[in-house]
Write an enzyme that holds these catalytic residues in place. Structure first.
Site, mmCIF file in Angstrom:
data_model
loop_
_atom_site.group_PDB
_atom_site.id
_atom_site.type_symbol
_atom_site.label_atom_id
_atom_site.label_comp_id
_atom_site.label_asym_id
_atom_site.label_seq_id
_atom_site.Cartn_x
_atom_site.Cartn_y
_atom_site.Cartn_z
ATOM 1 N N ARG A 127 0.861 -1.184 0.000
ATOM 2 C CA ARG A 127 0.000 0.000 0.000
ATOM 3 C C ARG A 127 0.898 1.235 0.000
ATOM 4 O O ARG A 127 1.942 1.241 0.649
ATOM 5 C CB ARG A 127 -0.953 0.013 1.208
ATOM 6 C CG ARG A 127 -0.279 0.177 2.552
ATOM 7 C CD ARG A 127 -1.275 0.176 3.704
ATOM 8 N NE ARG A 127 -1.926 -1.123 3.861
ATOM 9 C CZ ARG A 127 -2.793 -1.411 4.845
ATOM 10 N NH1 ARG A 127 -3.097 -0.475 5.742
ATOM 11 N NH2 ARG A 127 -3.337 -2.595 4.930
ATOM 12 N N ASN A 170 1.827 -4.005 7.814
ATOM 13 C CA ASN A 170 2.367 -5.337 8.063
ATOM 14 C C ASN A 170 1.311 -6.265 8.639
ATOM 15 O O ASN A 170 1.246 -7.458 8.293
ATOM 16 C CB ASN A 170 3.557 -5.264 9.027
ATOM 17 C CG ASN A 170 4.807 -4.722 8.359
ATOM 18 O OD1 ASN A 170 4.920 -4.722 7.137
ATOM 19 N ND2 ASN A 170 5.749 -4.247 9.164
ATOM 20 N N ASP A 171 0.480 -5.739 9.533
ATOM 21 C CA ASP A 171 -0.588 -6.544 10.134
ATOM 22 C C ASP A 171 -1.560 -7.076 9.089
ATOM 23 O O ASP A 171 -2.198 -8.113 9.288
ATOM 24 C CB ASP A 171 -1.362 -5.718 11.174
ATOM 25 C CG ASP A 171 -0.536 -5.429 12.422
ATOM 26 O OD1 ASP A 171 0.472 -6.141 12.635
ATOM 27 O OD2 ASP A 171 -0.880 -4.499 13.170
ATOM 28 N N GLU A 172 -1.653 -6.352 7.965
ATOM 29 C CA GLU A 172 -2.580 -6.751 6.908
ATOM 30 C C GLU A 172 -1.837 -7.267 5.674
ATOM 31 O O GLU A 172 -2.371 -7.267 4.559
ATOM 32 C CB GLU A 172 -3.477 -5.561 6.550
ATOM 33 C CG GLU A 172 -4.348 -5.125 7.734
ATOM 34 C CD GLU A 172 -5.233 -3.923 7.420
ATOM 35 O OE1 GLU A 172 -5.326 -3.540 6.249
ATOM 36 O OE2 GLU A 172 -5.821 -3.376 8.366
ATOM 37 N N SER A 173 -0.595 -7.719 5.893
ATOM 38 C CA SER A 173 0.219 -8.397 4.879
ATOM 39 C C SER A 173 0.654 -7.513 3.712
ATOM 40 O O SER A 173 1.018 -8.018 2.647
ATOM 41 C CB SER A 173 -0.509 -9.645 4.340
ATOM 42 O OG SER A 173 -0.756 -10.573 5.375
#
Length: 227
Positions: A127, A170-173
């Site tokens: 993103r 990072n938490d959402e890849s």
């Protein structure tokens, strides 16, 4: 940090050429040129080492005057190289073919200008950061120029927001965001960012399963001085 091997250094100018690859498990995409004495920009140089040598010899030939004693020997070298490449079916006139192929997969720019390439599947993998490169650099410059810790902490606040954004990514890849920001901190070069780089960049490489790059950057930071 995507160059693992330096293949040539011009001692007078300190221009370096090295193999470039996004993933250490891949074969090199192409050869890039850098001038670390000047900036952090990586420039495409050639698709392969023989094409690079042919380009450099041809450039050198163009600089020589007709009476120069090295003229004939360089011409012979070029002829031998061209004959060898033809016999071995090695392309030395690639016209940036490998660069054009990689640019189709590039997801973001970076301070080194070649950008990053990370896996993106169903819009998951990267993103965009909130700030453009020019704005990020100005923010980092402001921090690096601070004369005391209190001013540095205050100036770092907007950058901390970007780091928090990367943690959410990072938490959402969306691991590519951490790679982009970590590279930008690293490429800025200021010693005050080493701690930030040591947290962002190895983590990004490990999440992307590019563990060798994590090892390289950790080793490099341990030896790196101020810019």
């Amino acid at each position: 940090v995507s160059t693992q091997s330096t293949v040539l250094v011009m001692l007078e100018s300190q221009i370096h050429w090295g193999y470039f690859r996004d993933d250490p498990k891949e074969l090199p995409s192409f050869i890039v040129q850098a001038n670390p004495e000047k900036d952090c920009v990586l420039k495409y140089a050639a698709d392969n080492i023989l094409e690079l040598i042919h380009i450099l010899l041809t450039e050198q030939l163009g600089k020589l005057k007709s009476q120069n004693k090295d003229l004939a020997s360089i011409k012979r070298l070029i002829e031998k190289l061209e004959k060898f490449c033809k016999g071995e079916n090695v392309d030395i006139n690639c016209r940036q073919k490998a660069l054009k192929q990689r640019n189709k997969k590039k997801v973001a720019s970076t301070f080194h200008k070649l950008g990053i390439n990370v896996p993106v599947v169903n819009d998951i993998g990267y993103r965009p950061l909130h700030q453009e490169d020019t704005t990020l650099r100005k923010m980092m410059d402001k921090v690096a120029k601070c004369n005391n810790q209190a001013d540095r902490v205050k100036a770092f606040s907007p950058l901390h927001e970007e780091i928090t954004f990367v943690q959410f990514a990072n938490d959402e890849s969306d691991f590519g965001s951490g790679l982009e920001l970590g590279l930008d901190f690293f490429l800025h070069g200021a010693q005050c960012f080493h701690k930030t780089v040591s947290k962002l960049l190895p983590s990004a490489y490990k999440l992307l399963k590019r563990d060798l790059y994590a090892e390289i950057i950790e080793s490099h930071l341990a030896k790196r001085g101020d810019k």
